[in-house]
Design an enzyme around this catalytic site. Structure first.
Site, PDB file in Angstrom:
ATOM      1  N   GLU A 133     -11.313  17.645   1.801  1.00 49.75           N
ATOM      2  CA  GLU A 133     -10.039  17.921   2.478  1.00 49.75           C
ATOM      3  C   GLU A 133      -9.006  18.338   1.433  1.00 49.75           C
ATOM      4  OE1 GLU A 133      -8.856  14.215   4.363  1.00 49.75           O
ATOM      5  OE2 GLU A 133      -8.539  13.221   2.444  1.00 49.75           O
TER       6      GLU A 133
ATOM      7  N   ASP B 202       0.658  13.511   0.258  1.00 47.71           N
ATOM      8  CA  ASP B 202       0.223  14.892   0.475  1.00 47.71           C
ATOM      9  C   ASP B 202       1.284  15.926   0.074  1.00 47.71           C
ATOM     10  OD1 ASP B 202      -1.952  13.606   1.778  1.00 47.71           O
ATOM     11  OD2 ASP B 202      -0.923  13.693   3.704  1.00 47.71           O
TER      12      ASP B 202
HETATM   13  O1  FUB Z   1      -2.126  12.008   5.126  1.00 52.71           O
HETATM   14  C1  FUB Z   1      -3.173  12.021   6.050  1.00 52.71           C
HETATM   15  C2  FUB Z   1      -4.412  12.565   5.427  1.00 52.71           C
HETATM   16  O2  FUB Z   1      -4.766  11.797   4.287  1.00 52.71           O
HETATM   17  C3  FUB Z   1      -4.278  13.954   4.887  1.00 52.71           C
HETATM   18  O3  FUB Z   1      -4.291  14.935   5.863  1.00 52.71           O
HETATM   19  C4  FUB Z   1      -5.421  13.983   3.947  1.00 52.71           C
HETATM   20  O4  FUB Z   1      -5.439  15.053   3.061  1.00 52.71           O
HETATM   21  C5  FUB Z   1      -5.285  12.636   3.273  1.00 52.71           C
HETATM   22  O5  FUB Z   1      -4.379  12.668   2.217  1.00 52.71           O
END
Ligand code: FUB
Length: 326
Positions: free
Chosen positions: A226, A19
């Protein structure tokens, strides 16, 4: 096309990272990633395998130099309101301070977004006592606009709990939008100048298709899941994000930071691993995509590594889709 020695390679390999939110502060490159734990946990749709406990900030003197791990910058033990799962963070420099903006689950198991500050881009960061009032869900991306206003784009479906807030309060049994239902977009709010609160009530952003209709929940190749990011090019706002279940990074454009945004295309094809999450940054007049995959762990979804690659964008802002392994 790969033109730099570090390009499309894990930037660090002694810890797992994911991320990446990349920024240039004071002429140096800083990457604010999640720190994946080296734990063997089963995958589930709630993201229970992502049990991160702290943040390490990475820095590079240039895109071609060694990537340095600056150690623990903030640990969950030092966040009074948080219990677990320090997921994807971002950072901003404002008021002469560096602010780390991050999600974590509170003591009731609800994802909230908090802020911690430091005099240094690499921390250590000191957390505020409580999460931002009115914040929820995950993946905050902070955008500092040319006029000084600071916006937060955030939210994620499934484990990120975004759909559980559709009624205005938390309901873990809330039905997800499906089929022809309008897809949920990311949340949008403006930060106060002191970075302690949102000055506006968060709103859910709309992403339109080419006919001006909101994307539908069934349109999983294009709808938001997301990992939002915002960059600006020639006065237009570029919202990019992960489509989650179909594993693309896509983008949508607007004249207004609060949208509505119109879907434009794909930034990157799927990477090895379930999640895909990125940031877009201009460095010395060239555009770069920071992202992660699971190369280091040979495909483990929660043991990821951050990478970068050059992004080709034409004069009209059209982005050429990155094929990460070509
Ligand atoms: O790293 C945890 C979660 O996985 C993140 O918040 C999302 O965007 C995905 O990458």
């Amino acid at each position: 096309m790969i033109s730099r020695p570090n390009e499309r390679k894990p930037l660090v390999s002694h810890i797992y990272t994911a991320d990446p939110s990349a920024h240039v502060f004071g002429g140096k490159l800083y990457i604010y990633p999640s720190h994946d734990e080296d734990l063997d946990l089963p995958d589930d749709d709630d993201g229970g395998q992502y049990m991160m406990k702290d943040y390490h900030i990475l820095s590079m003197d240039s895109l071609d130099s060694e990537c340095v791990d600056n150690g623990v910058a903030l640990s969950v033990e030092d966040v009074p309101w948080a219990e677990k799962q320090m997921w994807a963070p971002d950072a901003v420099f404002v008021n002469g301070k560096y602010y780390l903006v991050f999600p974590a689950k509170d003591k009731e198991g609800i994802f909230r977004i908090g802020v911690a500050e430091s005099d240094s881009p690499t921390g250590p960061f000191k957390s505020q006592d409580n999460f931002i009032e009115g914040s929820y869900s995950i993946d905050p991306a902070v955008f500092h606009d040319d006029d000084g206003r600071i916006y937060c784009y955030y939210g994620g479906l499934w484990g990120g709990q975004l759909e559980m807030w559709q009624s205005g309060s938390f309901n873990k049994d809330e039905k997800r939008p499906e089929g022809d239902d309008k897809a949920l977009g990311p949340m949008f709010a403006e930060f106060s100048k002191d970075m302690k609160s949102f000055v506006s009530k968060p709103v859910n952003l709309v992403i339109l298709d080419e006919k001006g209709e909101p994307l539908k929940a069934s349109d999983e190749d294009r709808r938001y899941f997301e990992g939002p990011w915002m960059h600006k090019f020639k006065g237009k706002y570029y919202l990019s994000y992960s489509t989650g279940t179909t594993h693309y990074i896509c983008y949508a454009v607007s004249d207004d930071p609060a949208g509505p945004f119109t879907y434009k295309g794909r930034i990157m094809e799927p990477v090895l691993g379930w999640t895909t999450h990125h940031s877009v940054l201009e460095i010395n007049g060239e555009w770069y995509l920071f992202y992660h995959d699971s190369e280091l762990s040979k495909g483990n979804n929660h043991k990821r590594c951050v990478k970068y690659t050059r992004l080709e964008m034409d004069d009209d802002g059209n982005i050429t889709t990155v094929k990460p392994y070509d």
